[in-house]
Design an enzyme around this catalytic site. Structure first.
Site, short mmCIF file in Angstrom:
data_model
loop_
_atom_site.label_atom_id
_atom_site.label_comp_id
_atom_site.label_asym_id
_atom_site.label_seq_id
_atom_site.Cartn_x
_atom_site.Cartn_y
_atom_site.Cartn_z
N LYS A 40 -11.43 16.88 16.11
CA LYS A 40 -10.82 16.37 14.93
C LYS A 40 -10.61 17.40 14.00
CE LYS A 40 -10.29 12.45 13.90
NZ LYS A 40 -8.87 11.66 14.28
N TYR A 75 0.77 -1.12 0.06
CA TYR A 75 0.03 -0.15 0.05
C TYR A 75 0.83 1.16 0.02
CZ TYR A 75 -3.88 2.89 1.73
OH TYR A 75 -4.82 3.98 1.84
N TYR A 101 -12.17 -4.43 6.90
CA TYR A 101 -10.66 -4.37 7.49
C TYR A 101 -10.90 -3.09 8.53
CZ TYR A 101 -6.03 -2.36 8.21
OH TYR A 101 -4.96 -2.05 8.94
N HIS A 102 -11.59 -1.86 8.14
CA HIS A 102 -11.45 -0.94 8.91
C HIS A 102 -12.55 -0.98 10.00
CE1 HIS A 102 -10.02 0.65 5.27
NE2 HIS A 102 -9.21 1.15 5.89
N ASP A 128 -8.62 13.99 8.69
CA ASP A 128 -8.41 12.77 9.35
C ASP A 128 -9.63 11.96 9.93
OD1 ASP A 128 -7.28 10.26 10.63
OD2 ASP A 128 -7.13 11.71 12.31
N HIS A 141 -9.98 8.89 11.06
CA HIS A 141 -9.83 7.78 11.96
C HIS A 141 -10.14 8.42 13.37
CE1 HIS A 141 -7.64 6.43 8.47
NE2 HIS A 141 -7.64 5.20 8.95
#
Length: 675
Positions: free
Chosen positions: A543, A15, A169-170, A547, A549
């Site tokens: 935040k 990646y 995945y996340h 981003d 996440h």
């Protein structure tokens, strides 16, 4: 057994992408020369969220976690001297997936490629963006339409392309258990396939072609027996759903096709050398079992919890795959778990529990309804909080973090400044200047693109109606339209979406029993509120930037709430100005900023300066995220009260420190209550 009889290895990817299209192109060509067999493109956050590099929200984010691609000229440079007709390219892109695929197709056409031969994958799973990664742009309905249109287009025009990579995945990164990971991914697949079927764009007899191009992108954690069983359960459930719900008879179409990146959540900043064996164990989960083996694997690097891996670190991860595939005897055998009572029992257990959760979501109206109601998000926040609670109590051991913490000096990180790759801060200015030149000259020689306004009007007209949006998007790509212009046109028609945060509805993960650490911190919070003459201490969790996440921010917000704070958390994607405005409007006693993308060096000082100008220097600012030591020192020198990174796993302890900083900022004596 002869070499001829060996199974073919999986696709090996890294990646990658950073700084500029030119720098990323050089990296790709170098990785391909080292034996990598496919490309996996990382885009920067402005590209992922539909902004040009000069948008205010893009500040500090350009070229950091991936490559900025603003127009067809950037895409040309990204793949220069790489023949796309012969390449298998995975693109981690979701909200703007249609746009990036259009740019890719146009560049392939310019190379003279036969687009029916293009192979690769666009991630294009918007549900998990609402739940865990935060790069959504549009509301669920229009987002599902973009996905549906892309699937219908690729089946007819780019038949070897995987138009969606349903991505659990996340979800695991956000705290999902194996059961939740299976159930939420399958519920997303059902929502997408139902939408394609009901759109009328694909005749029933071609639904097998649609199902046959659906791929999945999963996570493999360190509990590798359970993870391997999870993959077998995934395959079994997918076979049943595609046969029973969609009537797919061809077993080849029903095959569960997945790629994997192994778990980054479990990579540690403390004793980072331990990450190598974690990565190896996680890779075994998705390669050991022939009947449930990944089609493509990409591994993180040992130092990802510290910052951006260097080319050498990425090479090490590629070599891990190559040793297993070419030196070991793994590929010489049939499935080595077939007939195992232990494995079969675990797979049955996962299938039963995941099927029950899928049914529950269907009863709610499906995945999109469960996103909009906040159900899925609150379940993930709760699971993540429970996991953090187990780590803090020592029930779940993380070597080097809460167990066996003593260590010899680490030669790999002796010089932290050289143990990771840094992005030149001048890159952003160069990218913005290049973008401005493109806007000024795109319809002049040598480009000679038509004026973009006509293509954008055509896109908006298509979006207001019901036609497939891919042709209008291709027209925009050929007209030299930019990423921000394409997304901006659709924002005008579709609007934007702020996803539920899941914080308010998350259950208490760590009980505040008498004598517990949380009970002591609660007492500190109550006493400090009393000393300040307020009913409750107020804490803003922010935040800034792009981003998305938000897992760490959500866990801090939930624990602060449980410790007695009134928490102000408005979700992701805020400017420093919006954060400071909220801090002043809510009269908060502390501000916590969470950034994992590397933009902290620009955005955190901006918040500090705005608070200073507003005369609010008594509000301590706390920063958290992936922040290298040198940057942490600079932030503290700029006035940040405390900096926390992934090695600081004791969330209750962090909340205690925040109370201490509130007392210090308000010139109150330290409390004797120990926490």
């Amino acid at each position: 057994m002869t070499e001829r009889q060996k199974d073919r290895p999986w696709l090996m990817r890294t990646y990658a992408g950073h700084s500029t299209a030119e720098a990323s192109n050089e990296l790709y060509r170098r990785n391909l020369a080292k034996g990598q067999t496919g490309l996996s493109v990382a885009f920067d956050l402005p590209t992922q969220t539909g902004y040009d590099s000069d948008h205010i929200l893009a500040r500090g984010e350009v070229g950091r976690v991936g490559v900025p691609i603003a127009h067809v000229g950037d895409m040309r440079r990204l793949f220069q001297d790489i023949p796309l007709e012969q390449m298998n390219t995975s693109m981690t892109i979701n909200a703007t997936a249609m746009w990036l695929l259009a740019l890719y197709q146009v560049v392939a056409e310019e190379q003279g490629a036969d687009i029916t031969k293009l192979q690769g994958t666009t991630q294009n799973d918007i549900v998990k963006e609402y739940l865990s990664r935060g790069t959504h742009v549009f509301p669920p309905g229009p987002s599902l339409r973009l996905t549906t249109d892309m699937i219908a287009y690729t089946v007819s025009h780019i038949p070897k392309w995987n138009p969606i990579n349903i991505c659990s995945y996340h979800l695991q990164e956000a705290g999902a258990t194996p059961v939740q990971e299976i159930a939420y991914a399958m519920s997303t697949a059902i929502a997408v396939l139902d939408a394609v079927r009901d759109s009328g764009q694909v005749p029933q007899e071609r639904m097998g072609d649609v199902v046959g191009r659906i791929s999945f992108f999963v996570n493999a954690g360190v509990r590798f027996i359970e993870e391997m069983c999870k993959m077998r359960a995934f395959g079994r459930i997918w076979d049943r759903i595609t046969r029973e719900r969609y009537g797919i008879e061809n077993p080849k179409h029903r095959r569960f096709r997945y790629g994997v990146q192994v778990n980054s959540l479990g990579l540690t900043e403390a004793q980072p050398e331990n990450n190598v064996q974690r990565i190896v164990l996680e890779m075994l989960a998705v390669t050991l079992s022939k009947d449930a083996r990944a089609r493509a694997v990409q591994l993180p690097a040992w130092n990802e919890a510290l910052g951006l891996p260097r080319p050498w670190d990425q090479q090490w991860s590629l070599r891990i795959q190559q040793v297993l595939a070419y030196e070991s005897d793994l590929l010489e055998y049939e499935d080595i778990f077939e007939g195992s009572k232990v494995i079969e029992a675990k797979v049955d257990e996962l299938v039963e529990a995941a099927s029950a959760e899928i049914d529950r979501i269907q009863e709610m109206g499906g995945a999109m309804a469960a996103v909009e109601s906040g159900y899925l998000k609150s379940q993930l926040v709760a699971s993540h909080a429970e996991r953090r609670g187990r780590i803090e109590s020592g029930q779940e051991k993380i070597i080097g973090v809460n167990a066996f913490e003593g260590t010899e000096p680490n030669p790999l990180t002796a010089d932290l400044d050289t143990a990771i790759q840094t992005v030149d801060p001048e890159v952003e200015a160069r990218v913005i200047a290049s973008l401005q030149r493109w806007r000024d000259s795109r319809y002049q020689p040598p480009f000679n693109h038509p004026r973009p306004c006509k293509a954008l009007e055509r896109l908006k007209e298509a979006a207001r109606g019901t036609e497939n949006l891919m042709e209008a998007t291709l027209e925009c790509a050929r007209a030299g339209v930019t990423t921000g212009e394409w997304a901006g046109a659709l924002r005008e028609v579709f609007g934007e979406f702020r996803a539920p945060t899941g914080v308010s509805s998350a259950p208490v993960a760590v009980p505040a029993e008498e004598g517990s650490t949380l009970a002591l911190v609660r007492r500190k919070v109550d006493l400090t509120a009393k000393d300040l003459g307020v009913g409750k201490l107020r804490f803003l969790v922010g935040k800034p930037g792009l981003d998305g996440h938000s897992n760490g921010a959500e866990q801090i917000a939930v624990r602060a709430r449980d410790a007695g704070f009134e928490v102000v958390y408005q979700g992701i994607r805020l400017t420093p100005e919006q954060i400071v405005d909220a801090a002043l409007a809510e009269d908060v006693h502390a501000v916590g900023l969470s950034i994992l993308s590397g933009s902290h060096a620009q955005l955190v000082p901006d918040v500090l300066e705005r608070l200073r100008v507003a005369g609010a220097t008594d509000i301590p600012v706390i920063a958290g995220g992936i922040i290298p030591n040198g940057d942490a020192e600079q932030l503290r020198a700029a006035g940040v009260a405390a900096v926390f990174t992934p090695k600081d796993f004791d969330i209750t302890g962090i909340i205690g420190r925040i109370v201490d900083e509130i007392r210090k900022a308000n010139k109150l004596d330290p409390l004797e209550v120990s926490a």
